[in-house]
Enzyme design. Structure first.
Site, PDB file in Angstrom:
ATOM      1  N   CYS A   2       0.631  -1.137   0.132  1.00 26.86           N
ATOM      2  CA  CYS A   2       0.056   0.432  -0.388  1.00 26.86           C
ATOM      3  C   CYS A   2       0.612   1.222   0.048  1.00 26.86           C
ATOM      4  CB  CYS A   2      -0.832   0.130   1.136  1.00 26.86           C
ATOM      5  SG  CYS A   2      -1.892  -1.601   1.362  1.00 26.86           S
ATOM      6  N   ARG A  27       4.304   1.102  -6.492  1.00 25.52           N
ATOM      7  CA  ARG A  27       4.234  -0.238  -4.879  1.00 25.52           C
ATOM      8  C   ARG A  27       2.706  -1.155  -5.647  1.00 25.52           C
ATOM      9  NH1 ARG A  27       6.614   2.118  -0.185  1.00 25.52           N
ATOM     10  NH2 ARG A  27       5.155   0.954   0.445  1.00 25.52           N
ATOM     11  N   TRP A  75      -3.181  -2.387  -1.780  1.00 26.84           N
ATOM     12  CA  TRP A  75      -2.974  -3.820  -2.664  1.00 26.84           C
ATOM     13  C   TRP A  75      -3.089  -5.061  -1.377  1.00 26.84           C
ATOM     14  CZ3 TRP A  75       0.667  -7.789  -1.520  1.00 26.84           C
ATOM     15  CH2 TRP A  75       0.907  -8.452  -2.484  1.00 26.84           C
ATOM     16  N   ASN A 101      -1.363   1.010   5.898  1.00 27.74           N
ATOM     17  CA  ASN A 101       0.273   0.384   5.252  1.00 27.74           C
ATOM     18  C   ASN A 101       0.480  -1.047   6.163  1.00 27.74           C
ATOM     19  OD1 ASN A 101       1.774  -1.276   3.677  1.00 27.74           O
ATOM     20  ND2 ASN A 101       3.443   0.153   3.361  1.00 27.74           N
ATOM     21  N   GLY A 102       0.520  -2.569   5.673  1.00 28.28           N
ATOM     22  CA  GLY A 102       1.123  -3.592   6.530  1.00 28.28           C
ATOM     23  C   GLY A 102      -0.068  -4.520   7.123  1.00 28.28           C
ATOM     24  N   GLU A 482      17.295 -22.262 -10.759  1.00 30.41           N
ATOM     25  CA  GLU A 482      17.196 -21.295 -11.245  1.00 30.41           C
ATOM     26  C   GLU A 482      18.334 -20.000 -11.262  1.00 30.41           C
ATOM     27  OE1 GLU A 482      14.490 -19.257 -10.115  1.00 30.41           O
ATOM     28  OE2 GLU A 482      14.420 -17.547 -10.301  1.00 30.41           O
ATOM     29  N   LYS A 486      17.880 -17.146 -13.789  1.00 33.72           N
ATOM     30  CA  LYS A 486      17.767 -15.881 -14.019  1.00 33.72           C
ATOM     31  C   LYS A 486      19.343 -15.364 -14.968  1.00 33.72           C
ATOM     32  CE  LYS A 486      15.274 -14.711 -11.723  1.00 33.72           C
ATOM     33  NZ  LYS A 486      15.065 -15.493 -12.308  1.00 33.72           N
ATOM     34  N   GLU A 489      17.589 -14.864 -18.770  1.00 31.94           N
ATOM     35  CA  GLU A 489      16.412 -14.447 -18.608  1.00 31.94           C
ATOM     36  C   GLU A 489      17.293 -13.012 -18.574  1.00 31.94           C
ATOM     37  OE1 GLU A 489      13.206 -15.169 -16.530  1.00 31.94           O
ATOM     38  OE2 GLU A 489      14.699 -15.252 -14.927  1.00 31.94           O
ATOM     39  N   HIS A 505      26.614 -37.809 -17.771  1.00 31.16           N
ATOM     40  CA  HIS A 505      25.546 -39.548 -19.086  1.00 31.16           C
ATOM     41  C   HIS A 505      25.393 -37.825 -20.138  1.00 31.16           C
ATOM     42  CE1 HIS A 505      24.729 -42.054 -15.941  1.00 31.16           C
ATOM     43  NE2 HIS A 505      25.246 -41.047 -15.149  1.00 31.16           N
ATOM     44  N   LYS A 605       5.894 -10.396 -17.608  1.00 29.28           N
ATOM     45  CA  LYS A 605       5.901 -10.577 -16.453  1.00 29.28           C
ATOM     46  C   LYS A 605       5.055 -11.568 -16.204  1.00 29.28           C
ATOM     47  CE  LYS A 605       7.075  -9.810 -11.698  1.00 29.28           C
ATOM     48  NZ  LYS A 605       8.622 -10.410 -11.523  1.00 29.28           N
TER      49      LYS A 605
HETATM   50  C1  G6P Z   1       6.848 -15.003 -16.593  1.00 30.00           C
HETATM   51  C2  G6P Z   1       8.003 -14.585 -15.734  1.00 30.00           C
HETATM   52  C3  G6P Z   1       8.453 -15.457 -15.082  1.00 30.00           C
HETATM   53  C4  G6P Z   1       7.853 -16.468 -13.699  1.00 30.00           C
HETATM   54  C5  G6P Z   1       6.705 -17.001 -14.581  1.00 30.00           C
HETATM   55  C6  G6P Z   1       5.349 -17.809 -14.042  1.00 30.00           C
HETATM   56  O1  G6P Z   1       7.598 -16.161 -18.131  1.00 30.00           O
HETATM   57  O2  G6P Z   1       8.674 -13.890 -16.888  1.00 30.00           O
HETATM   58  O3  G6P Z   1       9.064 -14.596 -13.919  1.00 30.00           O
HETATM   59  O4  G6P Z   1       8.447 -17.128 -13.646  1.00 30.00           O
HETATM   60  O5  G6P Z   1       6.134 -16.260 -16.121  1.00 30.00           O
HETATM   61  O6  G6P Z   1       4.888 -16.593 -14.010  1.00 30.00           O
HETATM   62  P1  G6P Z   1       3.635 -17.107 -12.290  1.00 30.00           P
HETATM   63  O7  G6P Z   1       3.356 -15.690 -11.910  1.00 30.00           O
HETATM   64  O8  G6P Z   1       2.721 -17.369 -12.862  1.00 30.00           O
HETATM   65  O9  G6P Z   1       4.727 -17.284 -11.371  1.00 30.00           O
END
Ligand code: G6P
Length: 610
Positions: A2, A27, A75, A101-102, A482, A486, A489, A505, A605
């Protein structure tokens, strides 16, 4: 989360609050509202949706002019995102106004007590308890009443309140959530963050933890919870607006990486009881329903799938139930064997990813118990699920997931421990021990973040590397996956995450001088094996980076060109800390290439197409 902005001064307040709220849009929010002080009353307008929707509502029923007011963007955490739950909130008489907020952890107890005392609630929010508590304290000066409320509430609070009987006074309070004062000439501001007032003043005062602040147009007074006045420490803001929104960091991704200790603290809040056991009664699931589960499926996409990988290891080890994990787009078309004794956990930070949603709907149609893990209140996944476990990371602006990932790991660890407790698969002593380790994660992640500068230095050396492998076993395998994602990406490098034992393998054929291999070896029971796999990489000319727990540097140095350490902790729980150096590594390599880490090419996103 928020955003709050408050103003006292000579100018028409609506014209200040709306742009102030717009500056806090980063935010994230789902509704917005304003409260404006009138002669003897306070006018409120609220609207679900964007600030533009609030402006439209204002154009239809304009508020009378005023010079003191509060604006809020919400939020959702408690209660659906709708106009009634939007802030500011009022007491029964409409003369006390609160923006918050919180999360107020003991709101349910306070609400029952207030209802028993005759108060009537209009919303489902935790915030509204504050308005009614202040109503009961109408005889006290407003700041004293707020101090009393602060002493009775647990959890994270940044409050800004006003009262019809105290014109031209705003009182704020802070514990856990941010609050700053903007100091003007003959006018003052109170806000969640500097951008809300930066175009009007560069002078600010930070409100510290457990402090109450009173602002009028001419004065700023800060006291502790006992009412002792404290000196004001004024600062001058040197940043411009864009930098201010990023909190002094150069990108949202960097800010979000550094927000992880706070995000994890919020995700843990209220979920570990005083006796040390996990409490997820918020799921509203009958323990008997959880006891008849005989198989678990975890489905997700992208980074969330890596959280699913960790969940498999944790649930199998702690709950002793078989767990299958699936990429959501595969699950829905592969005809999985499901029935009413199957538990399906769907993970999606956005709660909107189309593949995960389709998998969740499919599972529910088969009669499975569906638990959604998401960061967005009332998202499609939250609505579809039989029970929702929210991560409380706050909005994530950077496209590459960071704080939403680590909070997913934490939420899933809590879920694993809760299932073990309900099903009696582990003794209480060991559950308390593991929950204590989860509780210490904010501190451990804070420590892991301190290596950022060293990682930046190391990253410069890899600026020309094209091929990178990330290897790990057991709990370190999802971390390796992961780390590779990263790097792909945001730095656009060919990076592969692999189970360390699987390299021999096939993929080992790709190892030659110039290839970088990052080995993650924090899981104690497989550390020696991972290190010996790394020897195999070194023997073929690869450059080696190792991530190990502090205290194991020596073993790692025997094989690695560079060693990164994370604080020690129990296996699996350490996945959360182990991923931090890999986030930083990807971040610094990408920025060394001058890339826009917040908006990587070709990525969205939230992916709402198949
Ligand atoms: C997109 C984003 C990733 C994310 C994936 C799943 O590909 O670029 O960063 O991990 O979606 O998103 P979600 O909202 O389902 O966790």
């Amino acid at each position: 989360m928020c955003g709050i902005v408050g103003y006292v001064g000579p100018r028409p307040v609506v014209e200040l609050l709306i742009p102030g709220l717009a500056r806090l849009e980063y935010r994230g929010y789902d509704s917005a509202g304003l409260a404006i002080q009138q002669q003897d009353s306070i006018a409120v307008i609220k609207q679900v949706g964007r600030i533009a929707d609030l402006e439209h509502a204002l154009s239809l029923s304009p508020l009378p002019e005023g010079h003191t007011g509060i604006g809020h963007t919400r939020w959702a955490t408690h209660g659906a995102p709708n106009t009634i739950n939007a802030h500011p909130h009022r007491d029964c008489t409409g003369s006390v106004i609160v923006a918050h907020n919180g999360i107020i952890e003991n709101w349910a107890d306070l609400r029952s007590e207030l209802i028993a005392g005759g108060h009537e609630f209009a919303s489902d929010t935790d915030t509204e308890v504050v308005a009614h508590m202040l109503e009961d304290l109408a005889d006290l000066p407003l700041a004293e009443a707020v101090r009393s409320v602060m002493k009775r509430t647990d959890g994270a609070l940044a409050l800004v309140v006003m009262r019809a009987s105290d014109p031209d006074l705003l009182v704020g309070a802070r514990r856990g959530s941010p609050l700053v004062v903007g100091k003007g000439d003959g006018e003052n501001f109170l806000a969640s963050d500097i951008p809300a007032f930066l175009e009007h003043t560069r002078r600010m005062v930070v409100v510290d933890e457990d402090r109450v602040v009173e602002i009028t147009k001419e004065s700023i007074r800060i006291t502790d919870l006992e009412g002792t006045e404290l000196p004001l420490e004024e600062r001058v803001i040197e940043w411009d607006l864009e930098a201010a929104e990023k909190g002094g960091f150069s990108t949202f991704m960097e800010k979000e990486i550094h927000e992880q200790p706070r995000a994890i603290t919020d995700t843990l809040r209220g979920r570990i009881r005083r006796d040390g056991l996990v409490d997820l009664s918020e799921l509203g699931l009958d323990p008997e329903r959880l006891r008849i589960v005989d198989k678990v499926y975890v489905v997700a996409c992208g980074t969330s799938f890596h959280a699913a990988m960790m969940a498999k290891y944790a649930i199998e080890r702690w709950v002793r139930l078989p767990v299958e994990i699936d990429i959501a787009s595969e699950f829905r078309y592969r005809d999985p064997v499901l029935d009413s004794n199957s538990l399906v956990i769907a993970i999606s930070q956005s709660g909107e990813t189309i593949d995960t949603m389709a998998a969740a709907r499919y599972a529910k149609a088969q009669g499975c118990l569906l638990i959604g893990v998401t960061n967005v209140v009332d998202s499609a996944l939250a609505r579809e699920s039989n029970a929702v476990l929210y991560t409380r990371a706050g909005p994530e602006i950077g496209v590459a997931a960071t704080k939403t990932f680590t909070t997913q790991l934490v939420a899933l660890q809590l879920l694993g421990l809760y299932l073990a407790q309900v099903r009696g698969s582990r003794d209480e002593g060991s559950l308390v021990h593991l929950a204590a380790a989860v509780r210490s994660l904010p501190k451990l992640v804070e420590e892991a973040l301190q290596a950022s500068t060293d990682i930046e230095d190391i990253s410069q050396k890899f600026a020309h590397t094209r091929d990178v492998f990330f290897l790990g076993r057991s709990g370190d395998f999802p971390v390796a996956m992961e780390g590779a994602l990263k790097l792909k990406e945001i730095a656009y490098l060919r990076a592969e995450g692999y189970a360390a034992g699987e390299m021999k393998h096939g993929p080992i054929a790709l190892i030659e001088p110039g290839v970088l291999v990052v080995g993650v070896a924090t899981d104690t029971h497989v550390r020696a094996k991972t290190i010996s796999n790394m020897q195999e990489m070194k023997a073929r000319g690869a450059t080696i980076v190792m991530v190990v727990e502090r205290g194991h540097e020596q073993e790692a140095e025997e094989v690695a060109d560079h060693v990164l350490t994370v604080p020690p902790g129990p296996d699996l729980i350490c996945t959360v800390t182990a991923v931090v150096p890999l986030q930083l590594l990807a971040y610094h390599i990408a920025t060394a290439h001058g890339l826009d880490v917040d908006k990587p090419r070709n990525l969205a996103k939230t992916v709402t197409v198949e």
